[in-house]
Design an enzyme around this catalytic site. Sequence first.
Site, PDB file in Angstrom:
ATOM      1  N   GLY B  41      47.225  75.088  34.720  1.00 59.23           N
ATOM      2  CA  GLY B  41      48.077  74.481  33.700  1.00 59.23           C
ATOM      3  C   GLY B  41      49.386  75.210  33.462  1.00 59.23           C
ATOM      4  N   CYS B 250      40.237  42.104  35.529  1.00 61.31           N
ATOM      5  CA  CYS B 250      41.275  41.804  36.532  1.00 61.31           C
ATOM      6  C   CYS B 250      41.170  40.344  36.967  1.00 61.31           C
ATOM      7  CB  CYS B 250      41.107  42.731  37.737  1.00 61.31           C
ATOM      8  SG  CYS B 250      42.127  42.281  39.159  1.00 61.31           S
ATOM      9  N   CYS B 253      40.036  40.379  40.948  1.00 60.38           N
ATOM     10  CA  CYS B 253      38.761  40.910  41.441  1.00 60.38           C
ATOM     11  C   CYS B 253      37.704  41.030  40.346  1.00 60.38           C
ATOM     12  CB  CYS B 253      38.956  42.257  42.133  1.00 60.38           C
ATOM     13  SG  CYS B 253      39.160  43.634  40.987  1.00 60.38           S
ATOM     14  N   CYS B 275      44.493  44.603  38.620  1.00 55.23           N
ATOM     15  CA  CYS B 275      44.335  46.032  38.891  1.00 55.23           C
ATOM     16  C   CYS B 275      45.673  46.654  39.271  1.00 55.23           C
ATOM     17  CB  CYS B 275      43.411  46.270  40.086  1.00 55.23           C
ATOM     18  SG  CYS B 275      41.688  45.888  39.809  1.00 55.23           S
ATOM     19  N   CYS B 281      41.404  47.033  44.101  1.00 55.74           N
ATOM     20  CA  CYS B 281      41.332  45.576  43.949  1.00 55.74           C
ATOM     21  C   CYS B 281      40.984  44.926  45.291  1.00 55.74           C
ATOM     22  CB  CYS B 281      42.674  45.063  43.433  1.00 55.74           C
ATOM     23  SG  CYS B 281      42.584  43.446  42.647  1.00 55.74           S
TER      24      CYS B 281
HETATM   25 ZN   LIG Z   1      41.417  43.848  40.687  1.00 57.75          ZN
END
Ligand SMILES: [Zn+2]
Lengths: 206, 312
Positions: B41, B250, B253, B275, B281
């Site tokens: 970090g 989505c 999909c 997506c 997807c």
């Molecule tokens: Zn998708």
Amino acid sequence: MAHTPASTTIYEGGFVDPVGASQTGFRALMDAMARPGSIHVLPDVTAPPAPLTASAAALIATLADADTPVWLDPALTKTVAVRDWIVFHTGAPITAHQSEAAFAVVAAPEKLSALNGFALGTQEFPDRSTSVILQVATLTEGVALMLEGPGINGRASLAPDPLPQHFAAQWMANRQAFPRGIDLILAAPGAVAALPRSTRLTRSEA
Amino acid sequence: MTAQATDAPQQALASYNFAYLDEQTKRMIRRAILKGIAIPGYQVPFASREMPMPYGWGTGGVQVTAAIIGPDDVLKVIDQGADDTTNAVSIRAFFAKTAGVATTTATPDATIIQTRHRIPETPLKAGQVLVYQVPIPEPLRFLEPRETETRKMHALEEYGLMHVKLYEDIARNGRIATTYAYPVKVEGRYVMDPSPTPKFDNPKMHQSEALQLFGAGREKRIYAIPPHTDVVSLDFEDHPFEIQHFEEPCALCGAEQVYLDEVVLDDKGGRMFVCSDTHHCESRRAEGHRGALLGDEPVFGTTPVGDKEPAI
Ligand SMILES: [Zn+2]
């Protein structure tokens, strides 16, 4: 500092394929640093003068250059050959002061009394610290160290030998200085492992 | 190994080092990467080089990838989750040409994934490296413009200002309104900017199996999160951190619990949510999943998934 190399052998034994060898060596070291306790193959691609080992030589040739002063332990400064080899193959200046070193190479870890003489970085720039390469004979046959911290899924173990004196206590002090501190690179025959400063030693069987 | 571009008219002009960067630059970047891994970090300064692409095109990420990549790597590049944007395609082509590496769109097949603004939906695995392109690495920059001051704040772990900023959000909006570049704390020590990924992706950084490297070219910073490292989004007891939730799956999909992009369909206000991760997807559609918009007819479902692109 004018100096004539003791022999022509220092010109030999560098990387045959510098680009490929340093990429391979770096990737092994990066994976070792990212997963403390894990052991990664380091191909034998250098032939340095003794007592500098092929593993330590490959790592220093991968990492060091004119911007990174290198400190060598007394075992490595007994002859000029090691120093000359490193200077010739990396261009790195050799420093007599641990606190000025970007890298340190240690051929006799058991004789290294203190880790806190190296550069630990500052609170604002903890990256200005020494990465210490220890030449070890083994990563699996020594006393087991139990490790925890970033890069470790639960707990890992590593058994390097030899290690500096009072290692557990010294490493605890190093960890307490976080984010300051040194990172250890363990160069074994044909392999590399690492202990970044973020690693906690939970138990040592010593 | 020196790559030679045989199709260029001027051989002398077309000669470059493996993965483009010279060895000294690679060494300097590699050293910064090792420090970044050792201090999770913490932003390690490095001497960023000019790259043959403008800033904003991921020069920091490109330099990190160039410093780590080897001939056996398989590279995936995404921009906002998509493999086929101009930016992703050019970076992929750059490494196919200069490093001769195989490239892929399939997340599981990649050893290195360079990303701008997303973390793939497919969980990453051990051995993979995720390289983020970072525009502004300093999470405190909008609160304190002076580098000397932000550095002091990191040194002293003085992160009160950051909490004040988030709390002002709550006072103004009733909730934390920050939705991307949402600050995280790494291993209980450094507050870090996760790059402009949606906060939806923040939980994926926590205890990831993969090594995560961040490169900011213009700002000359490299930082890292090793695998299995705690990454916690900043929040308050009465306002705990929450990721975005989407009302519908989505449209292509049917995936739920993934990050969706809004796509405008026509000028009458028609829109759909799909997506953002195009590979995810496509994989789902190839497996037979159908969203509301596709019904039973695979419209986009013929795209082959996971085919390795040949090195150019
Ligand atoms: Zn998708």
